[in-house]
Design an enzyme around this catalytic site. Structure first.
Site: not given
Ligand SMILES: [Zn+2]
Ligand SMILES: [Zn+2]
Length: 346
Positions: A47, A44
């Site tokens: 990203h 994440t």
């Molecule tokens: Zn995570």
């Protein structure tokens, strides 16, 4: 606590991040201030760092990001009684509302009002982080800080693997990124009869082997469904842990599943995908589990049990360590695909 701290700030709506001096955040009621000892980079965070479509649609800048960490409580806000200054902690990264129907029936991991630390609120790539006290998990002080930081993704692996029975069953782990590799270790520790790891990246397959995979299948070089059948006497695997989010791999996962088997899905496809529901789910009597987050806090108890007992040892998969200043190298390492967990020390 007064003063400034170093923090990695997502400073603009574009590639990268910036190390900045920012004020140490103030501690409100029900919160604690944690001195961060170790953080680990999650997909994440990549990203957010590279600023893909998902990040652009979700994240407000400027913001301190990062959500996997461990540290020591240094200050308590009003009303916090169950944690003491000096406690070693990790954090559940989903901040839930506590009053929706799901929260009220003990299913807070699917709270529709979930906020994620470091995505929706100020994160942990910093010297200090303020957290809701109820999100903190108290650790054995002996647990190394980077392992304690990795408890959060390990919890994803534990939740996925243990959403149904494992002992004595054949398990396929599709996708050997850090959480996949952790799922290999959890399945092995839970008594799986075989743990077959699938990926197209040889580095990751070797990491899966180190963490306990009994068989490796490079899905680019071999037919994964044929290999899975061959390794299970033609039956197909009892349990599929889908960690890749890749459309082709997901279809292969359903095809290799035995009749009445269980597929637990954590990987996130970026687009809707087609499935043969008639043959692969209905006639097969397949159990399909969507897995999000960690059960609060059963998964944390199980995760701590695996780590503290030594049944799961994360050491081999913590492959890179940098100081927070060298964050760019850390993110490069993550993007390369040639890493397990990457640690940043503030
Ligand atoms: Zn995570
Ligand atoms: Zn809720």
């Amino acid at each position: 606590m007064e003063g400034n701290m170093r923090a990695l700030v997502k400073h603009h709506a574009g590639f990268g991040a910036e190390l900045r001096e920012v004020p140490i955040p103030a501690v409100g009621p029900g919160e604690v201030l944690v001195k961060v000892q170790a953080t680990t980079i999650c997909g994440t965070d990549v990203h957010i760092y590279t600023w893909d479509e998902w990040a652009a649609s979700r994240v407000q800048t400027p913001m301190v990001f990062g959500h996997e960490f461990s540290g020591i409580v240094v200050e308590r806000g009003a009303g916090v009684s169950h944690l003491q200054v000096g406690d070693h902690v990790s954090a559940e990264t989903h901040i839930v509302c506590g009053h929706c129907p799901q929260c009220r029936r003990g299913e807070a991991h699917v709270c529709a009002n979930t906020k994620i630390i470091g995505v929706d609120t100020q994160g942990c790539f910093a010297e200090y982080a303020v957290m809701p006290a109820e999100n903190l998990w108290k650790n054995d002080p002996e647990l190394p800080p980077e392992m304690a930081s990795a408890m959060e993704p390990l919890g994803n692996a534990v939740h996925t693997a243990l959403s149904g029975p494992i002992a004595g069953r054949s398990v396929a782990v599709i996708g050997c990124g850090p959480i996949g590799v952790m799922a290999v270790a959890v399945a092995k520790a839970s008594g799986a009869s075989a743990v077959i790891a699938f990926d197209i990246n040889e580095y990751r397959l070797q990491l899966a082997k180190t963490m306990g995979a009994t068989h490796l299948v490079n899905s680019r070089e071999e037919d994964p469904v044929a290999e899975a059948k061959k390794l299970t006497g033609g039956e197909g695997v009892d349990v599929v842990l889908e960690m890749s989010g890749n459309a082709v791999a997901i279809k292969q996962g359903f095809s290799m599943l035995t009749y009445g088997g269980r597929i637990s899905m954590l990987g996130l496809p970026t687009q809707p995908i087609e499935l043969d529901i008639t043959n692969d789910i209905v006639f097969k009597g397949a159990q399909v589990h969507g897995i999000v987050g960690r059960r609060m806090y059963q998964t944390w108890q199980q995760t701590a049990g695996f780590l503290n007992s030594g049944q799961v040892d994360l050491a081999p998969m913590i492959t890179h360590r940098f100081s927070l200043e060298d964050y760019a190298q850390g993110f490069e390492q993550m993007v390369s695909g040639h890493s397990g967990k990457v640690v940043l020390y503030p």
